[in-house]
Design a protein around this motif. Sequence first.
Motif, PDB file in Angstrom:
ATOM      1  N   ASN A  23     -19.839 -46.295-122.449  1.00 13.17           N
ATOM      2  CA  ASN A  23     -20.979 -47.060-121.904  1.00 13.17           C
ATOM      3  C   ASN A  23     -20.512 -48.409-121.361  1.00 13.17           C
ATOM      4  OD1 ASN A  23     -22.995 -45.114-122.664  1.00 13.17           O
ATOM      5  ND2 ASN A  23     -22.605 -45.751-124.774  1.00 13.17           N
ATOM      6  N   ASP A  43     -14.187 -41.932-115.930  1.00 12.59           N
ATOM      7  CA  ASP A  43     -15.600 -41.691-115.590  1.00 12.59           C
ATOM      8  C   ASP A  43     -16.429 -42.956-115.762  1.00 12.59           C
ATOM      9  OD1 ASP A  43     -14.944 -39.116-115.114  1.00 12.59           O
ATOM     10  OD2 ASP A  43     -15.643 -38.341-117.053  1.00 12.59           O
ATOM     11  N   GLU A  46     -15.763 -45.314-112.992  1.00 13.50           N
ATOM     12  CA  GLU A  46     -16.450 -44.880-111.764  1.00 13.50           C
ATOM     13  C   GLU A  46     -17.919 -45.305-111.780  1.00 13.50           C
ATOM     14  OE1 GLU A  46     -15.738 -40.703-111.171  1.00 13.50           O
ATOM     15  OE2 GLU A  46     -13.675 -41.132-110.523  1.00 13.50           O
ATOM     16  N   ARG A  47     -18.535 -45.185-112.955  1.00 16.01           N
ATOM     17  CA  ARG A  47     -19.947 -45.599-113.043  1.00 16.01           C
ATOM     18  C   ARG A  47     -20.087 -47.114-112.880  1.00 16.01           C
ATOM     19  NH1 ARG A  47     -24.374 -46.385-116.413  1.00 16.01           N
ATOM     20  NH2 ARG A  47     -23.227 -46.371-118.363  1.00 16.01           N
ATOM     21  N   LYS A  50     -20.233 -47.995-109.366  1.00 16.41           N
ATOM     22  CA  LYS A  50     -21.546 -47.669-108.771  1.00 16.41           C
ATOM     23  C   LYS A  50     -22.575 -48.724-109.148  1.00 16.41           C
ATOM     24  CE  LYS A  50     -21.203 -42.737-108.085  1.00 16.41           C
ATOM     25  NZ  LYS A  50     -20.671 -41.902-109.172  1.00 16.41           N
TER      26      LYS A  50
END
Length: 319
Positions: A23, A43, A46-47, A50
Amino acid sequence: MAIISTCTASTLKDAATSLRSGNLVAFPSETVYGLGVDATNKDAVERLYKVKGRPTDHPLIVHISSVGNLDKWAKDIPEYAIKLAQNLWPGPMTLVLFRTNLAKNFITGSQDNVGIRVPAHPIANALLKVFEELGGLGVAAPSANRFGKVSSTSAKDVEDELSSYLGIDDLILDGGNCQVGLESTIVDCTLQIPRILRPGVISKSMVEEITGLELKSDQTDEYVKASGLLKSHYSPIAKVFLMGNPGIGDGFIALSDIETPEGAIRLAAPKDVTEYAQLLYSALRRADQMRIKKVFVVSPNQGEISVAINDRLAKAAFK
Ligand code: TXA
Ligand code: MG
């Protein structure tokens, strides 16, 4: 997304565990708020890109709890960089060093170097310590704002800026207002002589004094990968003017000994350059909240902090 208003050993452990689970955790640092993520979790990183709306070729700074962990992320560290780390960490300075295999392309924007910082803020440092106790190796954290916008210097700023992009399990740790108010000084240590890529409160003369080396003062476009070095950055919605006089209803920022021109809206009146750095971003944010369209700023010129303030002002004003 939850906001943790009181950071205790137990809430920090929860936050570190959350980071380890992939998180995002926004946390206070002495410079600006960071939006943290496990720097080894592709991952999650990557978030993060974004949520920030940031191009993926712009590298992230990896935060560690002490200089003792530097070798995990960086290699071929020059003597002068070790001196800087030993003298100025924990503190508002990032060192760009050749990377080890731990620093993957998704952190470095595919460059062969990595930015590392040991923050001094007690909450940031405690969070990193617990994160490392849980097996974490480093927390990648850009400033907690949308790409190109003004950095956040309070938990409320982070909430205003990012709450609609954060997920249900992400956290914001509230540690009050940031003491420095401007992002860390970035020093490129991949060359024979250190080079300041982004000025901050750690000044050129401090770097020269500690390393015994004379720095070049010019900056060139070869470093545009550092997004903070783009000509336009740190920008509010309002248009920022570094010259001219405000009209009625325009915003105004200047040191306290300069009077507010008639009809202008005073957004900040810092008593000295240190306070100027602390208040600048919140003043620019207030302009946007008040839907002020033009902000006139009188740049400070005393002391080396002015170099960093004027760097950010030039970028905020560039359209
Ligand atoms: O004070 C700070 O540095 C804050 C706190 C949270 O630590 N962080 C911060 O991160 O300002 P960010 O990502 O908003 O700005 C870091 C700047 C970016 O312009 C990035 O492109 C550049 O540093 N950068 C990071 N790693 C780099 C590297 N290896 N080489 C060149 N520039 C780098
Ligand atoms: Mg930033």
